[in-house]
Scaffold this motif. Structure first.
Motif, PDB file in Angstrom:
ATOM      1  N   CYS A  15       0.668  -1.354   0.012  1.00  0.00           N
ATOM      2  CA  CYS A  15       0.105  -0.036   0.002  1.00  0.00           C
ATOM      3  C   CYS A  15       0.879   1.297  -0.186  1.00  0.00           C
ATOM      4  CB  CYS A  15      -0.879   0.110   1.286  1.00  0.00           C
ATOM      5  SG  CYS A  15      -1.992   1.433   1.178  1.00  0.00           S
ATOM      6  N   PRO A  16       0.597   2.339  -0.841  1.00  0.00           N
ATOM      7  CA  PRO A  16       1.482   3.652  -0.742  1.00  0.00           C
ATOM      8  C   PRO A  16       0.901   4.565   0.157  1.00  0.00           C
ATOM      9  CG  PRO A  16      -0.295   3.682  -2.433  1.00  0.00           C
ATOM     10  CD  PRO A  16      -0.458   2.084  -1.911  1.00  0.00           C
ATOM     11  N   ALA A  17      -0.157   4.235   0.923  1.00  0.00           N
ATOM     12  CA  ALA A  17      -0.591   5.157   1.796  1.00  0.00           C
ATOM     13  C   ALA A  17      -0.047   4.750   3.619  1.00  0.00           C
ATOM     14  CB  ALA A  17      -2.245   5.096   1.790  1.00  0.00           C
ATOM     15  N   HIS A  18      -0.176   5.675   4.163  1.00  0.00           N
ATOM     16  CA  HIS A  18       0.212   5.606   5.708  1.00  0.00           C
ATOM     17  C   HIS A  18      -0.682   6.103   6.418  1.00  0.00           C
ATOM     18  CE1 HIS A  18       4.301   3.970   4.804  1.00  0.00           C
ATOM     19  NE2 HIS A  18       4.283   4.880   3.724  1.00  0.00           N
ATOM     20  N   CYS A  19      -2.182   5.759   6.374  1.00  0.00           N
ATOM     21  CA  CYS A  19      -3.239   6.224   6.774  1.00  0.00           C
ATOM     22  C   CYS A  19      -3.029   6.559   8.493  1.00  0.00           C
ATOM     23  CB  CYS A  19      -4.561   5.611   6.248  1.00  0.00           C
ATOM     24  SG  CYS A  19      -4.717   5.517   4.804  1.00  0.00           S
ATOM     25  N   ALA A  20      -3.554   7.487   8.820  1.00  0.00           N
ATOM     26  CA  ALA A  20      -3.313   7.892  10.292  1.00  0.00           C
ATOM     27  C   ALA A  20      -3.917   6.770  11.195  1.00  0.00           C
ATOM     28  CB  ALA A  20      -4.008   9.193  10.347  1.00  0.00           C
ATOM     29  N   MET A  21      -4.941   5.923  10.811  1.00  0.00           N
ATOM     30  CA  MET A  21      -5.505   4.976  11.727  1.00  0.00           C
ATOM     31  C   MET A  21      -5.136   3.414  11.466  1.00  0.00           C
ATOM     32  SD  MET A  21      -7.325   6.158   8.858  1.00  0.00           S
ATOM     33  CE  MET A  21      -8.261   5.344   7.684  1.00  0.00           C
ATOM     34  N   CYS A  22      -4.115   3.534  10.537  1.00  0.00           N
ATOM     35  CA  CYS A  22      -3.841   2.100   9.886  1.00  0.00           C
ATOM     36  C   CYS A  22      -2.242   1.822  10.724  1.00  0.00           C
ATOM     37  CB  CYS A  22      -3.703   2.078   8.734  1.00  0.00           C
ATOM     38  SG  CYS A  22      -3.360   0.595   7.840  1.00  0.00           S
ATOM     39  N   PRO A  23      -2.236   0.690  11.481  1.00  0.00           N
ATOM     40  CA  PRO A  23      -0.852   0.545  12.028  1.00  0.00           C
ATOM     41  C   PRO A  23      -0.033  -0.445  10.972  1.00  0.00           C
ATOM     42  CG  PRO A  23      -2.468  -1.117  12.834  1.00  0.00           C
ATOM     43  CD  PRO A  23      -3.375  -0.128  12.091  1.00  0.00           C
ATOM     44  N   ARG A  24       0.184   0.084   9.914  1.00  0.00           N
ATOM     45  CA  ARG A  24       1.084  -0.360   8.840  1.00  0.00           C
ATOM     46  C   ARG A  24       2.221  -0.579   9.094  1.00  0.00           C
ATOM     47  NH1 ARG A  24      -0.342  -2.249   4.337  1.00  0.00           N
ATOM     48  NH2 ARG A  24       1.967  -1.943   3.637  1.00  0.00           N
ATOM     49  N   ASP A  25       2.852  -0.177  10.364  1.00  0.00           N
ATOM     50  CA  ASP A  25       4.310  -0.442  10.511  1.00  0.00           C
ATOM     51  C   ASP A  25       4.431  -1.890  11.234  1.00  0.00           C
ATOM     52  OD1 ASP A  25       2.625   0.402  12.830  1.00  0.00           O
ATOM     53  OD2 ASP A  25       4.402   0.665  13.988  1.00  0.00           O
ATOM     54  N   SER A  56      -9.875  -7.142   0.307  1.00  0.00           N
ATOM     55  CA  SER A  56      -9.392  -6.246   1.492  1.00  0.00           C
ATOM     56  C   SER A  56      -8.147  -6.854   2.300  1.00  0.00           C
ATOM     57  CB  SER A  56     -10.462  -5.615   2.390  1.00  0.00           C
ATOM     58  OG  SER A  56     -10.881  -6.785   3.077  1.00  0.00           O
ATOM     59  N   GLY A  57      -7.796  -6.102   3.278  1.00  0.00           N
ATOM     60  CA  GLY A  57      -6.817  -6.616   4.200  1.00  0.00           C
ATOM     61  C   GLY A  57      -5.640  -5.459   4.696  1.00  0.00           C
ATOM     62  N   ARG A  58      -4.432  -5.813   4.503  1.00  0.00           N
ATOM     63  CA  ARG A  58      -3.410  -4.828   4.848  1.00  0.00           C
ATOM     64  C   ARG A  58      -3.083  -3.921   3.806  1.00  0.00           C
ATOM     65  NH1 ARG A  58      -5.542  -6.966   8.753  1.00  0.00           N
ATOM     66  NH2 ARG A  58      -4.918  -8.547   9.927  1.00  0.00           N
ATOM     67  N   GLY A  59      -3.410  -4.366   2.622  1.00  0.00           N
ATOM     68  CA  GLY A  59      -2.821  -3.383   1.493  1.00  0.00           C
ATOM     69  C   GLY A  59      -4.140  -3.056   0.667  1.00  0.00           C
ATOM     70  N   GLU A  60      -3.779  -2.320  -0.502  1.00  0.00           N
ATOM     71  CA  GLU A  60      -4.765  -1.835  -1.516  1.00  0.00           C
ATOM     72  C   GLU A  60      -4.791  -2.692  -2.601  1.00  0.00           C
ATOM     73  OE1 GLU A  60      -6.973  -0.070  -3.868  1.00  0.00           O
ATOM     74  OE2 GLU A  60      -6.677   0.939  -1.790  1.00  0.00           O
ATOM     75  N   PRO A  61      -6.007  -3.417  -2.664  1.00  0.00           N
ATOM     76  CA  PRO A  61      -6.141  -4.278  -3.715  1.00  0.00           C
ATOM     77  C   PRO A  61      -5.982  -3.856  -5.196  1.00  0.00           C
ATOM     78  CG  PRO A  61      -8.281  -3.800  -2.611  1.00  0.00           C
ATOM     79  CD  PRO A  61      -7.158  -3.238  -1.839  1.00  0.00           C
ATOM     80  N   THR A  62      -6.300  -2.864  -5.288  1.00  0.00           N
ATOM     81  CA  THR A  62      -6.297  -2.333  -6.688  1.00  0.00           C
ATOM     82  C   THR A  62      -4.768  -2.069  -7.395  1.00  0.00           C
ATOM     83  OG1 THR A  62      -6.072   0.250  -6.323  1.00  0.00           O
ATOM     84  CG2 THR A  62      -8.104  -0.908  -6.648  1.00  0.00           C
ATOM     85  N   LEU A  63      -3.869  -2.312  -6.325  1.00  0.00           N
ATOM     86  CA  LEU A  63      -2.320  -2.609  -6.672  1.00  0.00           C
ATOM     87  C   LEU A  63      -1.902  -3.733  -7.329  1.00  0.00           C
ATOM     88  CD1 LEU A  63      -0.553  -1.047  -3.752  1.00  0.00           C
ATOM     89  CD2 LEU A  63      -1.221   0.131  -5.989  1.00  0.00           C
ATOM     90  N   HIS A  64      -2.714  -4.953  -7.224  1.00  0.00           N
ATOM     91  CA  HIS A  64      -2.424  -6.085  -7.926  1.00  0.00           C
ATOM     92  C   HIS A  64      -2.258  -5.924  -9.324  1.00  0.00           C
ATOM     93  CE1 HIS A  64      -2.361 -10.433  -8.478  1.00  0.00           C
ATOM     94  NE2 HIS A  64      -2.431 -10.795  -7.217  1.00  0.00           N
ATOM     95  N   PRO A  65      -1.373  -6.487  -9.882  1.00  0.00           N
ATOM     96  CA  PRO A  65      -1.181  -6.403 -11.236  1.00  0.00           C
ATOM     97  C   PRO A  65      -1.945  -7.075 -12.281  1.00  0.00           C
ATOM     98  CG  PRO A  65       0.697  -7.664 -10.505  1.00  0.00           C
ATOM     99  CD  PRO A  65      -0.022  -7.302  -9.018  1.00  0.00           C
ATOM    100  N   GLY A 123       0.200  10.064   2.127  1.00  0.00           N
ATOM    101  CA  GLY A 123       0.896   9.351   1.161  1.00  0.00           C
ATOM    102  C   GLY A 123       0.194   9.100  -0.125  1.00  0.00           C
ATOM    103  N   LEU A 124      -1.293   9.471  -0.015  1.00  0.00           N
ATOM    104  CA  LEU A 124      -1.871   9.460  -1.329  1.00  0.00           C
ATOM    105  C   LEU A 124      -2.171  11.048  -1.991  1.00  0.00           C
ATOM    106  CD1 LEU A 124      -4.859   6.812  -0.444  1.00  0.00           C
ATOM    107  CD2 LEU A 124      -2.577   6.665  -1.296  1.00  0.00           C
ATOM    108  N   ASP A 125      -2.250  10.851  -3.326  1.00  0.00           N
ATOM    109  CA  ASP A 125      -2.439  12.118  -4.066  1.00  0.00           C
ATOM    110  C   ASP A 125      -3.858  12.335  -4.115  1.00  0.00           C
ATOM    111  OD1 ASP A 125      -3.012  14.193  -6.085  1.00  0.00           O
ATOM    112  OD2 ASP A 125      -1.329  13.431  -7.273  1.00  0.00           O
ATOM    113  N   TYR A 126      -4.137  13.577  -3.191  1.00  0.00           N
ATOM    114  CA  TYR A 126      -5.674  13.961  -3.222  1.00  0.00           C
ATOM    115  C   TYR A 126      -6.291  14.195  -4.283  1.00  0.00           C
ATOM    116  CZ  TYR A 126      -9.418  17.590  -2.380  1.00  0.00           C
ATOM    117  OH  TYR A 126     -10.739  17.905  -2.397  1.00  0.00           O
ATOM    118  N   TYR A 127      -5.688  14.763  -5.368  1.00  0.00           N
ATOM    119  CA  TYR A 127      -6.347  15.331  -6.812  1.00  0.00           C
ATOM    120  C   TYR A 127      -6.788  13.883  -7.602  1.00  0.00           C
ATOM    121  CZ  TYR A 127      -5.529  20.036  -5.449  1.00  0.00           C
ATOM    122  OH  TYR A 127      -5.196  21.379  -4.759  1.00  0.00           O
ATOM    123  N   LYS A 128      -5.721  12.967  -7.505  1.00  0.00           N
ATOM    124  CA  LYS A 128      -5.746  11.955  -8.272  1.00  0.00           C
ATOM    125  C   LYS A 128      -6.748  10.835  -7.434  1.00  0.00           C
ATOM    126  CE  LYS A 128      -4.748   8.633 -11.426  1.00  0.00           C
ATOM    127  NZ  LYS A 128      -5.279   9.106 -12.876  1.00  0.00           N
TER     128      LYS A 128
END
Length: 297
Positions: A15-25, A56-65, A123-128
């Motif tokens: 996932c490219p994001a580091h959302c405030a509520m997500c313990p991705r670390d 869903s899960g720990r990552g962003e599913p739309t990243l799957h190639p 970490g995400l582009d607001y406009y995109k």
């Protein structure tokens, strides 16, 4: 009575994001689910008590190639098929695949207000992201449900975010509590504030999607289960997770993948769910977790 259980399928932990509520670390391994693993899961869904599968899960599913190919397997599933996304990669192929193969597309949204968005979805582009959301709502408005996430930070500018979706004729708007995920986020007691917002803007509690609402039925079910497992966790039982590697975790909130029950490539889904029942409420991450408290009060 049967529990409304869903199976979360982690297509990727990236996932490219580091959302405030997500313990991705705490996410230790990164990767993508192989097609064969997903096929194995889909082939067994009809053998277990599952109402829905959700990508869903720990990552962003739309990243799957190979997202379009992975979604095409949904057509073989006898249950509802859904995907949760922040709309990171929504090119033409992904949008078409979602529209063709999914029953529900859930948007994980913080705020239409740029400053608030950047506080939450770091970490995400607001406009995109909002360009992609706009394209999705144009392409499949009838399949979209919106999940407002981020806790009290989003409340100040929630009205303008709601107005965006109302203009798109989307009214399936749900609001999350700020869960203390396995004791890793110190969630505030914001139950009343959330209730006030639901009343003011006619929002739906996330419990309406993922939990049993009838308290009498819920209490009866809890009593039957706690007689076998005194620490039984209803919230944990209602939502299982299979990682990109094929491991079923003891709890969806186990971001560190420390409590794997087994692997779908070696064990049947039915066997794993039965084994998982006895872990619910008895793991180290269960200490201090307020998921049941926040959603059931």
């Amino acid at each position: 009575m049967k529990i409304k259980r869903l199976i979360n399928i982690e297509l990727t932990s990236n996932c490219p994001a580091h959302c405030a509520m997500c313990p991705r670390d705490q996410v230790k391994e990164k990767g993508f689910m192989p097609y064969e693993t997903l096929k194995n899961i889909i082939d067994q869904i009809g053998n277990v008590n599952v109402w829905e599968i959700t990508f869903s899960g720990r990552g962003e599913p739309t990243l799957h190639p190979d997202l379009p190919e992975m979604l095409s397997l949904c057509k073989k599933s006898p249950v509802t098929n859904a995907l949760i996304t922040t709309a990171v990669i929504m090119n033409k192929n992904n949008i078409e695949a979602c529209g063709k193969n999914l029953d529900i597309l859930r948007l994980s949204v913080s705020s239409f207000h740029k400053g608030t968005f950047e506080k939450i979805h770091r970490g995400l582009d607001y406009y995109k992201i909002w360009e992609n959301i706009n394209n999705l709502t144009d392409a499949m408005p009838q399949k979209i449900k919106v999940h407002f996430v981020g806790g009290e930070t989003i409340y100040e500018h929630l009205k303008e975010t709601i107005e965006f979706f109302h203009k798109k004729n989307i009214y399936s708007l749900y609001i999350f509590p700020l869960w203390n995920r396995g004791g890793n986020i110190a969630a505030k007691d914001s139950i009343k504030k959330r209730q006030d917002l639901m009343d003011r803007f006619h929002l739906l509690p996330i419990e309406d999607e993922f939990c049993i609402k009838d308290k009498c039925i819920f209490n009866t079910y809890m009593q039957s289960k706690t007689s076998i497992n005194k620490n039984y966790c209803f919230h944990g039982d209602s939502s299982a997770l299979i990682t990109f590697k094929g491991d079923m975790l003891g709890c969806f909130q186990d971001f560190g993948s420390n409590n794997a029950i087994g692997n779908v490539n070696q064990n049947s889904l039915k066997e794993l769910l039965e084994k998982r029942f006895y872990r619910l409420g008895n793991m180290d991450i269960c200490k201090g977790c307020n998921s049941n408290l926040v959603t059931m009060i």
